[in-house]
Design an enzyme around this catalytic site. Structure first.
Site, PDB file in Angstrom:
ATOM      1  N   THR A 180     -49.340  -2.779  46.911  1.00 59.03           N
ATOM      2  CA  THR A 180     -49.198  -1.651  46.333  1.00 59.03           C
ATOM      3  C   THR A 180     -50.543  -1.095  45.701  1.00 59.03           C
ATOM      4  O   THR A 180     -51.346  -1.581  45.576  1.00 59.03           O
ATOM      5  CB  THR A 180     -48.348  -1.817  45.059  1.00 59.03           C
ATOM      6  N   THR A 231     -49.213  -3.321  39.361  1.00 60.06           N
ATOM      7  CA  THR A 231     -49.052  -3.844  40.609  1.00 60.06           C
ATOM      8  C   THR A 231     -48.454  -5.283  40.305  1.00 60.06           C
ATOM      9  O   THR A 231     -49.052  -6.007  39.516  1.00 60.06           O
ATOM     10  CB  THR A 231     -49.930  -3.920  41.706  1.00 60.06           C
ATOM     11  N   GLY A 232     -47.355  -5.971  41.015  1.00 60.50           N
ATOM     12  CA  GLY A 232     -47.258  -7.205  40.874  1.00 60.50           C
ATOM     13  C   GLY A 232     -45.488  -7.315  41.126  1.00 60.50           C
ATOM     14  O   GLY A 232     -44.810  -6.212  41.731  1.00 60.50           O
TER      15      GLY A 232
HETATM   16  N1  ASP Z   1     -44.557  -3.447  42.104  1.00 61.54           N
HETATM   17  C1  ASP Z   1     -44.234  -3.591  43.491  1.00 61.54           C
HETATM   18  C2  ASP Z   1     -42.605  -3.504  43.517  1.00 61.54           C
HETATM   19  O1  ASP Z   1     -42.308  -4.461  42.849  1.00 61.54           O
HETATM   20  C3  ASP Z   1     -44.846  -4.387  44.388  1.00 61.54           C
HETATM   21  C4  ASP Z   1     -46.572  -4.646  44.194  1.00 61.54           C
HETATM   22  O2  ASP Z   1     -46.744  -4.292  43.274  1.00 61.54           O
HETATM   23  O3  ASP Z   1     -46.882  -5.233  45.225  1.00 61.54           O
HETATM   24  O4  ASP Z   1     -41.929  -2.821  44.345  1.00 61.54           O
END
Ligand code: ASP
Length: 314
Positions: A180, A231-232
């Site tokens: 992300t 992000t996460g």
């Molecule tokens: N937060 C994003 C999601 O759950 C994924 C990511 O941050 O890599 O869609």
């Protein structure tokens, strides 16, 4: 307090996850750093030349979306059906205007569609077919699925295809790609903004929507407090209403930006098992970039001479 003098500032991220030193070739690391630097410099120059924080964050995110290195726009992860469904959001801190899209496909730059939702519709969040109809009405051209194809993402999907698993694009040991993307900025007017864009999680199904397009969870901006891009693992960020929680700790508990972001990422998220990180800025141009994972692609720059670009824990 020195901290109160206003500066222009921008921070960007390209995802947080389990990437550890030594897992990536030096060449790949250079590629990532170059891509981050390009997005950071473009965003910073935009605010330096008088553009708004919304312009700067949109621009920086567009550049990251155009790179296959990140899980957003080109290079987005595969869904269980072998397609790409992207989510994005943008928010401005003075007016609290916000726009977001979820489950869109074929859109080269979902962040710009989110901005159009903010500026050219009466709504905040448009999803799936409706969002596509809106894009058509706005004159967007649609890319073929091949545009979004990336061999690495395809292989990631093959590993869990036909199972009920779904995963962060950067949670497997073999992974050398984070995901992300996001940007936060403080412009010359002291207006702050946040923008976030993602392909979500590999093998996702059932119309799964993550935190990124949900205002207050993965993206938020309020000039009284802060602008945040997360992000996460999205499910945790939704349950903890992470971006808004940082803002609340500043607004109602009087915490400074850094303390508030630290409390959420290192205590509140950890308590419920949530992994990830965030970038945040306040209206004075103070920046913070905490994460509770092994690494987070991140970069920051301000008019006081701060210039940082890192991947791992320092
Ligand atoms: N937060 C994003 C999601 O759950 C994924 C990511 O941050 O890599 O869609």
């Amino acid at each position: 307090m020195a901290q109160r003098s206003r500066k222009i500032a921008i921070a960007i991220h390209g995802g947080a996850g389990t990437l550890m030193k030594g897992m990536m070739t030096p060449e790949k690391e250079v590629e990532y750093k170059n891509a981050l630097q390009k997005a950071l410099d473009a965003g910073y120059q935009a605010i330096q030349s008088g553009k708004s924080s919304v312009d700067a964050t949109e621009l920086a995110v567009r550049i990251l979306e155009d790179s296959t290195l990140f899980n957003a726009g080109k290079g987005s992860v595969f869904t269980a059906d072998g397609t790409h469904e992207m989510d994005a959001a943008i928010m401005e801190g003075t007016t609290l205007n916000a726009g977001a899209v979820a489950l869109v496909n074929g859109i080269k730059n979902p962040i710009s569609l989110a901005r159009d939702v903010m500026e050219k519709s009466d709504h905040v969040l448009l999803a799936a077919d409706g969002a596509m109809e809106f894009a058509l009405k706005m004159g967007y051209e649609f890319e073929d699925p091949e545009y979004f194809y990336d061999e690495f993402r395809y292989q990631q999907w093959q590993e869990i295809r036909d199972t009920d698993q779904f995963q962060l694009d950067h949670s497997t040991k073999k992974d050398s790609k984070f995901g992300t993307v996001g940007a936060v900025a403080c412009d010359q007017q002291g207006t702050i903004a946040a923008a976030t864009s993602t392909g979500g999680m590999t093998n996702k199904r059932y119309g799964r929507i993550g935190d990124s397009p949900l205002i207050g969870s993965g993206n938020y901006a309020n000039n009284n407090t802060c602008a945040v891009s997360c992000t996460g693992s999205g499910e945790y960020f939704i349950r903890a209403v992470v971006a808004y929680d940082v803002s609340c700790l500043m607004e109602f508990k009087g915490l400074e930006l850094e303390q508030a972001a630290f409390e959420v990422v290192h205590h509140r998220m950890v308590r419920i098992g949530g992994d990830g990180g965030l970038i945040a800025v306040d209206k004075y141009g103070n920046l913070t970039m905490p994460f509770n994972t092994e690494g987070m692609y991140r970069a920051a720059k301000d008019s006081d001479g701060l210039s940082q670009l890192s991947i791992y824990k320092d």
